[in-house]
Design an enzyme around this catalytic site. Structure first.
Site, PDB file in Angstrom:
ATOM      1  N   ASP A   1       0.843  -1.192   0.000  1.00 63.44           N
ATOM      2  CA  ASP A   1       0.000   0.000   0.000  1.00 63.44           C
ATOM      3  C   ASP A   1       0.881   1.246   0.000  1.00 63.44           C
ATOM      4  O   ASP A   1       1.581   1.526   0.983  1.00 63.44           O
ATOM      5  CB  ASP A   1      -0.903  -0.014   1.238  1.00 63.44           C
ATOM      6  CG  ASP A   1      -1.935   1.106   1.225  1.00 63.44           C
ATOM      7  OD1 ASP A   1      -1.922   1.924   0.280  1.00 63.44           O
ATOM      8  OD2 ASP A   1      -2.756   1.156   2.161  1.00 63.44           O
TER       9      ASP A   1
ATOM     10  N   TYR B   1      -0.459  19.051  -3.459  1.00 65.10           N
ATOM     11  CA  TYR B   1      -0.056  18.154  -4.544  1.00 65.10           C
ATOM     12  C   TYR B   1       1.281  18.599  -5.133  1.00 65.10           C
ATOM     13  O   TYR B   1       2.196  17.783  -5.339  1.00 65.10           O
ATOM     14  CB  TYR B   1      -1.138  18.148  -5.617  1.00 65.10           C
ATOM     15  CG  TYR B   1      -0.844  17.261  -6.804  1.00 65.10           C
ATOM     16  CD1 TYR B   1      -0.943  15.883  -6.706  1.00 65.10           C
ATOM     17  CD2 TYR B   1      -0.502  17.811  -8.038  1.00 65.10           C
ATOM     18  CE1 TYR B   1      -0.686  15.063  -7.796  1.00 65.10           C
ATOM     19  CE2 TYR B   1      -0.248  17.005  -9.140  1.00 65.10           C
ATOM     20  CZ  TYR B   1      -0.346  15.635  -9.014  1.00 65.10           C
ATOM     21  OH  TYR B   1      -0.096  14.825 -10.100  1.00 65.10           O
TER      22      TYR B   1
ATOM     23  N   LYS C   1       5.079  16.819  -5.548  1.00 65.06           N
ATOM     24  CA  LYS C   1       5.712  16.640  -6.850  1.00 65.06           C
ATOM     25  C   LYS C   1       7.034  17.406  -6.959  1.00 65.06           C
ATOM     26  O   LYS C   1       7.967  16.956  -7.640  1.00 65.06           O
ATOM     27  CB  LYS C   1       4.747  17.063  -7.955  1.00 65.06           C
ATOM     28  CG  LYS C   1       3.537  16.141  -8.091  1.00 65.06           C
ATOM     29  CD  LYS C   1       3.952  14.718  -8.457  1.00 65.06           C
ATOM     30  CE  LYS C   1       2.768  13.842  -8.809  1.00 65.06           C
ATOM     31  NZ  LYS C   1       3.178  12.493  -9.243  1.00 65.06           N
TER      32      LYS C   1
ATOM     33  N   ALA D   1       3.625  20.341  -3.741  1.00 59.71           N
ATOM     34  CA  ALA D   1       4.719  20.104  -2.797  1.00 59.71           C
ATOM     35  C   ALA D   1       5.233  18.674  -2.914  1.00 59.71           C
ATOM     36  O   ALA D   1       6.446  18.431  -2.893  1.00 59.71           O
ATOM     37  CB  ALA D   1       4.246  20.389  -1.372  1.00 59.71           C
TER      38      ALA D   1
END
Length: 229
Positions: free
Chosen positions: A54, A144, A148, A146
């Site tokens: 996971d 998001y 990436k 941050a």
């Protein structure tokens, strides 16, 4: 025939890459979050091997892999899976930050650490599917982006560290792509979704496969893919 481990092979860009590699007879290793999902992937891609882990809980990946057979050699490790939760910094809860950082950044780092011996043995390739948000952070995309931006740093460091081992590292920055994630983004933005406006997942898959197929005297370190019209 090479061996390739792909995350996010159940839909979108990851599925398109898996289809491309499967069609030419490559050995696929597909990561699934649970046993049910793994069975679905094996049905979708006959002959593929699966690993269960996971990405939302990267601290447990080492334990999970310790109970499964891992590939001895990997010609490529393809990090495609990702999650997105839009929201202004003043409203975005800790849970949204943690999920995006875990799945988009910490899990790729841990997965790379665990599988790097197999990649080194094959003098293979690590590909990180990033985002246009990994180059520029717009309003409501802070969490998001941050994750990436961090993924870009991970790839840049890994590239320098692994060059002596013959491992190539590529970051792919797709613009908006017609995937289930993009449907979710449009829902969060409150906008109507028209897949014809965006890049086809198969086009991004072409860029990824081109990078791993490149002769060893060269490397595509960064690829930016944008809508053609």
């Amino acid at each position: 025939m090479g061996a390739h481990l792909i995350t996010g092979a159940g839909s979108g860009i990851g599925e398109a890459v898996a289809e491309r590699l499967s069609a030419r007879g490559e050995q696929l290793w597909l990561l699934a979050r649970d046993a049910k999902r793994a069975a679905q992937l094996r049905e979708r891609f006959p002959g593929a091997r699966t690993l269960v882990g996971d990405l939302a809980d990267p601290a447990k990946l080492s334990w999970a892999f310790g109970h499964q057979e891992l590939p001895v050699e990997l010609d490529s490790l393809l990090h495609v899976a990702g999650v997105v939760q839009l929201g202004e910094i003043g409203d975005l809860p800790v849970k949204a930050w943690q999920e995006q950082l875990n799945v988009n950044l910490v899990a790729p780092a841990e997965l790379t650490r665990l599988l790097l011996p197999s990649v080194r043995l094959a003098r293979g390739h690590v590909v990180f599917v990033n985002s246009g948000a990994g180059l520029r952070a717009d309003a409501t995309w802070g969490g998001y982006a941050a994750s990436k931006f961090g993924l870009r740093a991970l790839a840049d460091s890994l590239r320098l560290e692994e060059q002596p081992h013959g491992v190539r590292v590529t970051t792919v920055y797709p613009g908006r792509t017609a995937t289930p994630m993009q449907v979710k983004v449009h829902q969060q933005e409150g906008k109507e979704y028209d897949p014809t406006r965006w890049i086809a997942p198969e086009s991004v898959a072409t860029a990824i496969v081109t990078a791993i197929d490149l002769p060893r005297d060269a490397a595509l370190t960064e690829i930016t893919v944008r809508p053609g019209s």
